[in-house]
Design a protein around this motif. Structure first.
Motif, PDB file in Angstrom:
ATOM      1  N   GLU A 240     -27.819  11.081  18.733  1.00 37.99           N
ATOM      2  CA  GLU A 240     -29.189  10.847  19.189  1.00 37.99           C
ATOM      3  C   GLU A 240     -30.196  11.183  18.098  1.00 37.99           C
ATOM      4  OE1 GLU A 240     -29.780   9.200  21.948  1.00 37.99           O
ATOM      5  OE2 GLU A 240     -27.592   9.147  22.144  1.00 37.99           O
ATOM      6  N   GLY A 241     -29.888  12.173  17.271  1.00 44.42           N
ATOM      7  CA  GLY A 241     -30.753  12.483  16.135  1.00 44.42           C
ATOM      8  C   GLY A 241     -30.823  11.335  15.144  1.00 44.42           C
ATOM      9  N   LEU A 242     -29.699  10.647  14.939  1.00 44.05           N
ATOM     10  CA  LEU A 242     -29.695   9.479  14.049  1.00 44.05           C
ATOM     11  C   LEU A 242     -30.587   8.379  14.599  1.00 44.05           C
ATOM     12  CD1 LEU A 242     -27.408  10.975  12.607  1.00 44.05           C
ATOM     13  CD2 LEU A 242     -26.143   8.821  12.546  1.00 44.05           C
ATOM     14  N   TRP A 243     -30.513   8.157  15.910  1.00 43.90           N
ATOM     15  CA  TRP A 243     -31.350   7.111  16.504  1.00 43.90           C
ATOM     16  C   TRP A 243     -32.838   7.456  16.384  1.00 43.90           C
ATOM     17  CZ3 TRP A 243     -30.478   2.258  17.492  1.00 43.90           C
ATOM     18  CH2 TRP A 243     -29.167   1.839  17.665  1.00 43.90           C
ATOM     19  N   ALA A 244     -33.166   8.721  16.475  1.00 42.85           N
ATOM     20  CA  ALA A 244     -34.571   9.116  16.294  1.00 42.85           C
ATOM     21  C   ALA A 244     -35.035   8.783  14.883  1.00 42.85           C
ATOM     22  CB  ALA A 244     -34.727  10.612  16.582  1.00 42.85           C
ATOM     23  N   HIS A 245     -34.185   9.021  13.891  1.00 45.04           N
ATOM     24  CA  HIS A 245     -34.548   8.684  12.516  1.00 45.04           C
ATOM     25  C   HIS A 245     -34.596   7.172  12.311  1.00 45.04           C
ATOM     26  CE1 HIS A 245     -34.992  12.426  10.305  1.00 45.04           C
ATOM     27  NE2 HIS A 245     -34.034  12.940  11.052  1.00 45.04           N
ATOM     28  N   LEU A 246     -33.704   6.451  12.964  1.00 41.46           N
ATOM     29  CA  LEU A 246     -33.733   4.991  12.841  1.00 41.46           C
ATOM     30  C   LEU A 246     -35.046   4.442  13.396  1.00 41.46           C
ATOM     31  CD1 LEU A 246     -30.792   2.585  13.389  1.00 41.46           C
ATOM     32  CD2 LEU A 246     -32.994   2.049  14.417  1.00 41.46           C
ATOM     33  N   ALA A 247     -35.449   4.933  14.573  1.00 43.28           N
ATOM     34  CA  ALA A 247     -36.698   4.469  15.173  1.00 43.28           C
ATOM     35  C   ALA A 247     -37.901   4.847  14.318  1.00 43.28           C
ATOM     36  CB  ALA A 247     -36.846   5.054  16.573  1.00 43.28           C
ATOM     37  N   ALA A 248     -37.789   5.962  13.584  1.00 43.00           N
ATOM     38  CA  ALA A 248     -38.890   6.417  12.736  1.00 43.00           C
ATOM     39  C   ALA A 248     -38.937   5.714  11.388  1.00 43.00           C
ATOM     40  CB  ALA A 248     -38.776   7.928  12.520  1.00 43.00           C
ATOM     41  N   GLY A 249     -37.927   4.889  11.093  1.00 45.40           N
ATOM     42  CA  GLY A 249     -37.920   4.149   9.838  1.00 45.40           C
ATOM     43  C   GLY A 249     -37.206   4.845   8.696  1.00 45.40           C
ATOM     44  N   ASN A 250     -36.430   5.870   8.996  1.00 46.42           N
ATOM     45  CA  ASN A 250     -35.767   6.639   7.938  1.00 46.42           C
ATOM     46  C   ASN A 250     -34.342   6.176   7.639  1.00 46.42           C
ATOM     47  OD1 ASN A 250     -38.046   8.239   7.679  1.00 46.42           O
ATOM     48  ND2 ASN A 250     -37.321   9.754   9.148  1.00 46.42           N
ATOM     49  N   VAL A 251     -33.837   5.223   8.395  1.00 47.72           N
ATOM     50  CA  VAL A 251     -32.544   4.608   8.100  1.00 47.72           C
ATOM     51  C   VAL A 251     -32.808   3.326   7.321  1.00 47.72           C
ATOM     52  CG1 VAL A 251     -30.469   3.539   9.071  1.00 47.72           C
ATOM     53  CG2 VAL A 251     -31.422   5.598  10.125  1.00 47.72           C
ATOM     54  N   THR A 252     -32.210   3.205   6.142  1.00 46.81           N
ATOM     55  CA  THR A 252     -32.500   2.050   5.283  1.00 46.81           C
ATOM     56  C   THR A 252     -31.736   0.822   5.723  1.00 46.81           C
ATOM     57  OG1 THR A 252     -32.711   3.625   3.459  1.00 46.81           O
ATOM     58  CG2 THR A 252     -32.684   1.287   2.896  1.00 46.81           C
ATOM     59  N   ILE A 253     -30.429   0.970   5.925  1.00 45.19           N
ATOM     60  CA  ILE A 253     -29.592  -0.152   6.346  1.00 45.19           C
ATOM     61  C   ILE A 253     -28.524   0.353   7.304  1.00 45.19           C
ATOM     62  CG2 ILE A 253     -29.952  -1.437   4.198  1.00 45.19           C
ATOM     63  CD1 ILE A 253     -27.143  -0.635   3.338  1.00 45.19           C
ATOM     64  N   VAL A 254     -27.903  -0.596   8.014  1.00 44.91           N
ATOM     65  CA  VAL A 254     -26.761  -0.307   8.888  1.00 44.91           C
ATOM     66  C   VAL A 254     -25.598  -1.173   8.426  1.00 44.91           C
ATOM     67  CG1 VAL A 254     -25.864  -0.397  11.249  1.00 44.91           C
ATOM     68  CG2 VAL A 254     -28.227   0.340  10.839  1.00 44.91           C
ATOM     69  N   SER A 255     -24.424  -0.575   8.303  1.00 42.11           N
ATOM     70  CA  SER A 255     -23.248  -1.291   7.799  1.00 42.11           C
ATOM     71  C   SER A 255     -22.033  -0.943   8.644  1.00 42.11           C
ATOM     72  CB  SER A 255     -22.982  -0.901   6.342  1.00 42.11           C
ATOM     73  OG  SER A 255     -22.503   0.440   6.286  1.00 42.11           O
ATOM     74  N   THR A 256     -20.854  -1.405   8.205  1.00 41.82           N
ATOM     75  CA  THR A 256     -19.622  -1.118   8.947  1.00 41.82           C
ATOM     76  C   THR A 256     -18.713  -0.109   8.260  1.00 41.82           C
ATOM     77  OG1 THR A 256     -18.410  -2.939   7.885  1.00 41.82           O
ATOM     78  CG2 THR A 256     -19.565  -3.427   9.965  1.00 41.82           C
ATOM     79  N   ASP A 257     -18.644  -0.087   6.928  1.00 41.98           N
ATOM     80  CA  ASP A 257     -17.583   0.629   6.200  1.00 41.98           C
ATOM     81  C   ASP A 257     -16.225   0.117   6.681  1.00 41.98           C
ATOM     82  OD1 ASP A 257     -16.452   2.282   4.347  1.00 41.98           O
ATOM     83  OD2 ASP A 257     -16.967   4.164   5.343  1.00 41.98           O
ATOM     84  N   HIS A 258     -16.149  -1.183   6.839  1.00 45.26           N
ATOM     85  CA  HIS A 258     -14.996  -1.851   7.456  1.00 45.26           C
ATOM     86  C   HIS A 258     -13.737  -1.732   6.611  1.00 45.26           C
ATOM     87  CE1 HIS A 258     -12.866  -5.382   9.313  1.00 45.26           C
ATOM     88  NE2 HIS A 258     -12.407  -5.491   8.082  1.00 45.26           N
ATOM     89  N   VAL A 259     -12.633  -1.383   7.253  1.00 46.29           N
ATOM     90  CA  VAL A 259     -11.300  -1.507   6.655  1.00 46.29           C
ATOM     91  C   VAL A 259     -10.298  -1.661   7.790  1.00 46.29           C
ATOM     92  CG1 VAL A 259     -11.042   1.009   6.510  1.00 46.29           C
ATOM     93  CG2 VAL A 259      -9.564  -0.462   5.145  1.00 46.29           C
ATOM     94  N   SER A 260      -9.436  -2.646   7.677  1.00 47.72           N
ATOM     95  CA  SER A 260      -8.457  -2.921   8.732  1.00 47.72           C
ATOM     96  C   SER A 260      -7.106  -2.310   8.377  1.00 47.72           C
ATOM     97  CB  SER A 260      -8.321  -4.433   8.959  1.00 47.72           C
ATOM     98  OG  SER A 260      -9.447  -4.939   9.624  1.00 47.72           O
ATOM     99  N   TRP A 261      -7.021  -0.982   8.456  1.00 47.43           N
ATOM    100  CA  TRP A 261      -5.721  -0.357   8.279  1.00 47.43           C
ATOM    101  C   TRP A 261      -4.744  -0.881   9.323  1.00 47.43           C
ATOM    102  CZ3 TRP A 261      -5.319   2.132   3.902  1.00 47.43           C
ATOM    103  CH2 TRP A 261      -6.384   2.856   3.376  1.00 47.43           C
ATOM    104  N   SER A 262      -3.486  -1.020   8.945  1.00 46.73           N
ATOM    105  CA  SER A 262      -2.476  -1.332   9.949  1.00 46.73           C
ATOM    106  C   SER A 262      -2.398  -0.168  10.927  1.00 46.73           C
ATOM    107  CB  SER A 262      -1.123  -1.558   9.284  1.00 46.73           C
ATOM    108  OG  SER A 262      -0.703  -0.400   8.589  1.00 46.73           O
ATOM    109  N   LEU A 263      -1.992  -0.453  12.151  1.00 44.09           N
ATOM    110  CA  LEU A 263      -1.976   0.574  13.194  1.00 44.09           C
ATOM    111  C   LEU A 263      -1.049   1.733  12.833  1.00 44.09           C
ATOM    112  CD1 LEU A 263      -3.351   1.172  15.817  1.00 44.09           C
ATOM    113  CD2 LEU A 263      -1.536  -0.062  17.021  1.00 44.09           C
ATOM    114  N   SER A 264      -0.034   1.460  12.009  1.00 39.77           N
ATOM    115  CA  SER A 264       0.873   2.521  11.595  1.00 39.77           C
ATOM    116  C   SER A 264       0.162   3.593  10.776  1.00 39.77           C
ATOM    117  CB  SER A 264       2.032   1.943  10.781  1.00 39.77           C
ATOM    118  OG  SER A 264       1.550   1.348   9.577  1.00 39.77           O
ATOM    119  N   ARG A 265      -0.960   3.223  10.147  1.00 39.04           N
ATOM    120  CA  ARG A 265      -1.727   4.177   9.340  1.00 39.04           C
ATOM    121  C   ARG A 265      -2.763   4.933  10.179  1.00 39.04           C
ATOM    122  NH1 ARG A 265      -1.928   2.890   3.842  1.00 39.04           N
ATOM    123  NH2 ARG A 265      -3.004   4.902   3.661  1.00 39.04           N
ATOM    124  N   LYS A 266      -2.866   4.611  11.471  1.00 37.14           N
ATOM    125  CA  LYS A 266      -3.891   5.213  12.322  1.00 37.14           C
ATOM    126  C   LYS A 266      -3.316   5.854  13.584  1.00 37.14           C
ATOM    127  CE  LYS A 266      -7.836   4.655  11.742  1.00 37.14           C
ATOM    128  NZ  LYS A 266      -8.823   5.548  11.086  1.00 37.14           N
TER     129      LYS A 266
END
Length: 450
Positions: free
Chosen positions: A294-320
């Motif tokens: 919720e603290g992150l959302w407060a900063h996002l609404a205030a304009g303090n978050v520059t971008i939103v991304s995924t940090d995407h990586v599709s590890w095989s399920l055996s690695r998770k």
């Protein structure tokens, strides 16, 4: 007479424009407006659906696991999610992208696979120092990635403080950004030892081993280094509200500091989702308790978050799937869901949907110095467009043909928005069901010459 006309509700970084239209010629936006539309050879009407700029995902890992995903699958998932450009990280398994030759090799290989456009981060091998940074910039790197934590000495090395400062000096000369993974190495290693001595192996182990202070200590180092060198410094993921306050404070002092929120930090929380999902929710830095979310959302609404991304990586399920939390790989697939997840959260929190155009398109384009062509519904820009439709649905990764992983931390999650179509340079590459772009359709995007 324009080549193509799309009608719907236009989403700009500032407002929603109902009864809007976008005219496209030769793959670029010619003009846009509201009300009576100009003539076109082809007209596609989307009614009340949102016409958004194609998303730019600033943090994708296509090659973390050899033989698993590669650009064939990351860019397929991107197309299905309204993402028209991905920026791929340089920490490929067995192939650190740390020289101009390696960057060019990766670009050539990706060009044969990619279905959407792509940019490439560069990095350094610690023994080389900053020597290769100028050549990598000339070869088209969109930015340079470093880490204050050593995930792996070969694939994902720690860059010590003095070397980081010398790299920042070199990056500043290129005019590009220095992006940094923000965890204090000494603190994390001490806490890892403490967790091991305590015998904690379940889902709690990850958050305990990487406390919020490990992030903010690293961020203070990163931003102080930027202040001393004149480099544009970007923290590539921040899971704690205090980090965004630090970033804002440095910006108020006149320094070019930015910070990125991954979608999992805005949607998932530790006490509910990590406790339920275990290794499938292990990411670095960790997903935090709901109060921090919720603290992150407060900063996002205030304009303090520059971008939103995924940090995407599709590890095989055996690695998770390891019973011991810390034995799992870090990262999760989410390219297909970035726009739907973010729009859903914005809607439920009664926040402007225009924030999606700003944080998923306009600001990433500015960060990577590609705003002359990407990131906006504006004349002269590439006609990269995502169509989002208000629809109640539930994500099932096993039923999705667009993800190689077959699992997701968002499996079974109710969503309020869905991507109905994706357009890349004026061509429809996703029709709401199928990705129609063939491998090789995507292009290598490099920073604007200016």
């Amino acid at each position: 007479m324009h080549d193509l006309l799309l009608t719907g509700t236009i989403v700009t970084p500032a407002a929603l424009l109902p009864d809007g239209w976008v005219a496209i010629d030769s793959g670029r936006i010619a003009r846009l407006g509201q009300g009576p539309a100009p003539a076109a050879r082809r007209v596609v009407e989307y009614g009340p659906d949102l016409i958004l700029p194609g998303g730019i995902d600033a943090q994708v890992h296509s090659r973390s696991q050899q033989g698993q995903e590669d650009f064939l699958w990351t860019t397929r998932a991107a197309a299905a999610g309204g993402i028209t450009t991905i920026a791929d990280m340089p920490y490929d398994a067995g192939f650190l992208v740390c020289t101009a030759d390696r960057l060019r090799q990766k670009a050539a290989e990706a060009a044969g696979q990619a279905r959407v456009d792509f940019a490439l981060w560069g990095t350094i091998a610690p023994d080389d120092g900053p020597a290769h940074i100028p050549d990598m910039a000339r070869a088209g790197a969109c930015g340079f990635k470093f880490s204050t934590f050593g995930t792996d000495p070969e694939r994902f090395p720690r860059i010590p403080a003095d070397l980081l400062a010398r790299c920042f000096e070199a990056v500043a000369q290129t005019g590009l950004i220095a992006g940094v993974h923000n965890e204090d190495d000494a603190m994390v290693r001490a806490r890892l030892d403490a967790v091991a001595r305590a015998g904690i192996t379940d889902w709690r182990a990850h958050g305990l081993s990487r406390p919020p202070l490990s992030e903010t200590l690293a961020m203070a180092q990163i931003y102080e280094t930027a202040a001393a060198t004149g480099c544009s410094a970007h923290v590539v993921h921040c899971s704690v509200a205090r980090g965004y306050a630090l970033c804002a404070a440095y910006r108020q002092q006149g320094f070019d500091t930015t910070a990125e929120a991954c979608i999992h930090y805005l949607v998932l929380d530790e006490e509910n989702d990590v406790a339920r999902l275990g290794g499938r929710a292990k990411v670095n830095p960790p997903i935090r308790p709901r109060a921090e979310v919720e603290g992150l959302w407060a900063h996002l609404a205030a304009g303090n978050v520059t971008i939103v991304s995924t940090d995407h990586v599709s590890w095989s399920l055996s690695r998770k799937s390891a019973p011991a939390m810390l034995d799992n790989a870090s990262g999760a697939p989410s390219l297909e869901l970035l726009y739907p997840l973010f729009l859903t959260e914005l809607s439920r929190r009664s926040l402007p949907l225009s924030l999606a155009a700003r944080l998923l398109a306009k600001n990433p384009a500015r960060l990577f110095r590609i705003a002359g062509r990407k990131g906006a519904l504006a004349p002269g820009r590439d006609a990269d467009i995502a169509i989002a439709r208000r629809q109640d649905w539930t994500y099932d990764p096993q039923a999705s043909p667009h993800s190689i992983a077959g699992w997701s931390p968002y499996a079974g999650r109710p969503l309020d928005w869905r991507i109905a179509a994706t357009w890349l340079r004026g061509e429809c590459i996703f029709d709401g069901t199928q990705v129609t772009a063939e491998p090789g359709h995507g292009r290598f995007v490099t920073p604007d010459q200016s």
